[in-house]
Design an enzyme around this catalytic site. Structure first.
Site, PDB file in Angstrom:
ATOM      1  N   ARG A 187       0.111   8.032   7.473  1.00 50.09           N
ATOM      2  CA  ARG A 187      -1.403   8.163   7.301  1.00 50.09           C
ATOM      3  C   ARG A 187      -2.247   6.841   7.675  1.00 50.09           C
ATOM      4  O   ARG A 187      -3.389   6.769   7.202  1.00 50.09           O
ATOM      5  CB  ARG A 187      -1.775   8.318   5.894  1.00 50.09           C
ATOM      6  N   LYS A 188      -1.506   5.848   8.384  1.00 53.18           N
ATOM      7  CA  LYS A 188      -2.313   4.558   8.752  1.00 53.18           C
ATOM      8  C   LYS A 188      -1.942   4.368  10.166  1.00 53.18           C
ATOM      9  O   LYS A 188      -1.810   3.349  10.412  1.00 53.18           O
ATOM     10  CB  LYS A 188      -1.714   3.559   7.756  1.00 53.18           C
ATOM     11  N   LYS A 220      11.083  11.338  20.398  1.00 52.46           N
ATOM     12  CA  LYS A 220      10.005  11.612  20.008  1.00 52.46           C
ATOM     13  C   LYS A 220       9.084  10.668  20.827  1.00 52.46           C
ATOM     14  O   LYS A 220       8.816   9.661  20.454  1.00 52.46           O
ATOM     15  CB  LYS A 220       9.461  11.771  18.446  1.00 52.46           C
ATOM     16  N   GLU A 246      10.484  11.871   6.749  1.00 52.14           N
ATOM     17  CA  GLU A 246       8.989  11.675   6.156  1.00 52.14           C
ATOM     18  C   GLU A 246       9.368  11.249   4.686  1.00 52.14           C
ATOM     19  O   GLU A 246      10.519  11.664   4.068  1.00 52.14           O
ATOM     20  CB  GLU A 246       8.288  13.039   5.962  1.00 52.14           C
ATOM     21  N   PHE A 251      -8.953  -4.527  -9.816  1.00 55.25           N
ATOM     22  CA  PHE A 251      -7.796  -3.781  -8.847  1.00 55.25           C
ATOM     23  C   PHE A 251      -6.519  -4.240  -9.551  1.00 55.25           C
ATOM     24  O   PHE A 251      -5.628  -4.658  -9.009  1.00 55.25           O
ATOM     25  CB  PHE A 251      -7.850  -4.362  -7.599  1.00 55.25           C
ATOM     26  N   ASP A 311      -2.275   5.625  -6.346  1.00 52.41           N
ATOM     27  CA  ASP A 311      -2.759   6.387  -5.464  1.00 52.41           C
ATOM     28  C   ASP A 311      -1.248   6.963  -4.607  1.00 52.41           C
ATOM     29  O   ASP A 311      -0.623   6.049  -4.420  1.00 52.41           O
ATOM     30  CB  ASP A 311      -3.746   5.560  -4.303  1.00 52.41           C
ATOM     31  N   ALA A 312      -1.315   8.270  -4.376  1.00 49.68           N
ATOM     32  CA  ALA A 312      -0.036   8.550  -3.813  1.00 49.68           C
ATOM     33  C   ALA A 312      -0.127   8.337  -2.147  1.00 49.68           C
ATOM     34  O   ALA A 312      -1.018   7.689  -1.530  1.00 49.68           O
ATOM     35  CB  ALA A 312       0.050  10.070  -3.473  1.00 49.68           C
ATOM     36  N   LYS A 368      -5.665  -4.667   0.777  1.00 50.75           N
ATOM     37  CA  LYS A 368      -6.428  -4.062   1.771  1.00 50.75           C
ATOM     38  C   LYS A 368      -7.255  -5.235   2.554  1.00 50.75           C
ATOM     39  O   LYS A 368      -7.743  -5.938   1.750  1.00 50.75           O
ATOM     40  CB  LYS A 368      -7.300  -2.893   1.710  1.00 50.75           C
ATOM     41  N   LYS A 389      10.626   8.253  13.076  1.00 51.86           N
ATOM     42  CA  LYS A 389      10.824   9.265  14.289  1.00 51.86           C
ATOM     43  C   LYS A 389      11.723   8.479  15.232  1.00 51.86           C
ATOM     44  O   LYS A 389      11.484   7.063  15.625  1.00 51.86           O
ATOM     45  CB  LYS A 389       9.512   9.365  15.007  1.00 51.86           C
ATOM     46  N   ASP A 441       5.801  10.714  20.374  1.00 47.82           N
ATOM     47  CA  ASP A 441       4.863  10.273  19.612  1.00 47.82           C
ATOM     48  C   ASP A 441       5.154   8.708  19.547  1.00 47.82           C
ATOM     49  O   ASP A 441       4.084   7.845  19.483  1.00 47.82           O
ATOM     50  CB  ASP A 441       4.756  10.829  18.333  1.00 47.82           C
ATOM     51  N   GLU A 492      13.993  16.318   9.050  1.00 49.26           N
ATOM     52  CA  GLU A 492      15.028  16.808   9.650  1.00 49.26           C
ATOM     53  C   GLU A 492      15.805  15.530  10.277  1.00 49.26           C
ATOM     54  O   GLU A 492      15.210  14.865  11.207  1.00 49.26           O
ATOM     55  CB  GLU A 492      14.618  17.688  10.772  1.00 49.26           C
ATOM     56  N   HIS A 514       0.853  -1.202   0.041  1.00 47.47           N
ATOM     57  CA  HIS A 514      -0.130   0.014  -0.133  1.00 47.47           C
ATOM     58  C   HIS A 514       0.765   1.353   0.053  1.00 47.47           C
ATOM     59  O   HIS A 514       2.031   1.220   0.639  1.00 47.47           O
ATOM     60  CB  HIS A 514      -0.830  -0.009   1.281  1.00 47.47           C
ATOM     61  N   ASP A 543       0.947   4.230   1.356  1.00 51.43           N
ATOM     62  CA  ASP A 543       1.107   4.952   2.630  1.00 51.43           C
ATOM     63  C   ASP A 543       2.110   3.889   3.497  1.00 51.43           C
ATOM     64  O   ASP A 543       3.085   4.549   4.074  1.00 51.43           O
ATOM     65  CB  ASP A 543       0.010   5.165   3.556  1.00 51.43           C
ATOM     66  N   LYS A 544       1.814   2.575   3.385  1.00 48.80           N
ATOM     67  CA  LYS A 544       2.646   1.742   4.163  1.00 48.80           C
ATOM     68  C   LYS A 544       4.082   1.464   3.521  1.00 48.80           C
ATOM     69  O   LYS A 544       5.200   1.448   4.153  1.00 48.80           O
ATOM     70  CB  LYS A 544       2.098   0.245   4.214  1.00 48.80           C
TER      71      LYS A 544
END
Length: 401
Positions: A263-264, A288, A50, A249, A257-258, A183, A284, A290, A63, A22, A24-25
């Site tokens: 995003r997941k 961090k 990123e 598909f 898809d970008a 998916k 990260k 997060d 960074e 995918h 995003d992955k």
């Protein structure tokens, strides 16, 4: 008007997963592959990497401050190859894309706050050790329950397992027409006592070669994937099975898809069964919070469930940038606890040091362990040896119950 004293009824709950192919992955994996390479060479690296992918390109930005010598192009190409985008028919391979690098260095203002915590700067620390401050503000949630042996919600566990099995079938050529992007989605029916009764719906959408028929895919994926993963006791004649409900598909991955890192986040955690503070993990380093505090809160939650003091628990931690000690700790057992939530919270404060430096040390977070977490969830991974999944503190907690 409905009778407020009536008994609760059954209900449905759904979680989803996405595969390593995918878009995003793909970005999560590239970002974490960069982080791992930084830590292999310099485990004090500060990383906020990123990634973005789309038709004809892959880009890293963010960074990073490190003594490591990083070959970003090599990492990107190796990751894409490992995922399986190696066929020109897919429209996206390591050799037919442009690669862009816009990595800068960490802000000196952020670095100063992380290098020395507010408590030390104000000479208020409880010991003589210089502590790192949190790399950002925010709140992080950890969750655990007794639905599975991994202490994870069953819906997200099944959604991940379906795609892991699909990946094995693709890479081994057991199902030869599969392509990397896919998916899954699983809907469970719970009874009035919040116990899983059955699987209501299973959905798998997977990229495929152009020449395969829908009927062949439905037959193969039901018999070789779904029946292999989901216990037959949970499937019945009323379970709904959807295989590629869009009908086709073929075009997938970054061409379809970008993609973008982070995003997941619900796929990465508990499939919607628990709250999420909003921060992503991949790319990260553990200064961090997060990332590190989300791992710490899962560690705490899993140890609480190991004590059998509750059937499910959610732990929230919050931090201020540059400050070592958490601003707040919150526990919610959703009425399933045998003692008060406030008593569990007091036990957490006694047992767990939740300053970022302590979390990093306790969980061994300055090691190159991250790329493996970037697909199929960061929690409940019985296929990986992840320190935040250990329950070595359960007996220490029990002393306070």
């Amino acid at each position: 008007m409905p009778n407020s004293s009536s008994k609760p009824t059954s209900y449905l709950f759904t979680s989803e997963s996405v595969s390593e192919g995918h878009p995003d992955k793909m970005c999560d994996q590239i970002s974490d592959a960069v982080l791992d390479e930084c830590f292999k060479q310099d485990n004090m690296s500060r990383v906020a990497c990123e990634t973005a992918v789309g038709t004809g390109f892959a880009m890293v930005f963010g960074e990073i401050t490190t003594n490591a010598n990083i070959d970003y192009e090599k990492i990107i190409k190796n990751t894409i190859t490992k995922i399986g985008y190696t066929n020109e028919e897919y429209g996206y391979t390591p050799d037919n894309i442009k690669i862009f690098n816009f990595i800068g260095k960490q802000s000196q203002d952020i670095k100063a706050g992380v290098d020395l915590a507010l408590e030390n700067r104000n000479d208020q620390s409880t010991d003589n050790t210089n502590q790192e401050g949190a790399g950002d503000q925010g709140m992080m949630f950890g969750y655990a329950c007794d639905e599975t042996k991994e202490k994870m919600p069953l819906a997200i566990s099944l959604a991940h397992d379906l795609l892991k099995r699909l990946s094995v079938a693709r890479k081994s050529n057991e199902i030869s027409y599969l392509r990397p992007d896919s998916k899954s989605q699983v809907t469970l029916e719970y009874n009035e006592n919040h116990q899983v009764e059955r699987v209501d719906t299973v959905l798998i959408s997977t990229q495929h070669d152009d020449n395969v028929t829908n009927n062949q895919m439905k037959d193969d994926l039901y018999n070789k994937i779904i029946k292999e993963v989901i216990d037959s006791d949970l499937l019945d004649s009323e379970t709904k099975i959807y295989i590629n409900p869009s009908g086709r598909f073929v075009i997938g991955g970054p061409v379809g898809d970008a993609g973008l890192t982070g995003r997941k986040i619900i796929v990465d955690t508990y499939g919607g069964a628990a709250k999420h503070g909003g921060g992503a993990f991949s790319g990260k380093d553990p200064t961090k919070v997060d990332r590190s505090a989300a791992y710490a809160s899962r560690h705490i939650a899993k140890n609480i469930i190991e004590t059998e003091i509750a059937n499910k628990v959610e732990v929230q931690l919050s931090y201020a940038i540059g400050k070592a000690e958490p601003v707040s700790i919150m526990v919610n057992t959703f009425g399933s606890g045998k003692i008060k939530d406030s008593q569990i919270e007091r036990a957490i404060r006694k047992v767990f040091d939740l300053r970022p430096s302590a979390i990093i040390s306790r969980l061994g977070l300055r090691n190159p362990i991250y790329e493996q977490t970037a697909t199929y969830g960061h929690f409940g991974r019985s296929d990986l040896s992840l320190p935040w999944e250990n329950t070595e503190f359960a007996k220490d907690l029990e002393k306070f119950f």
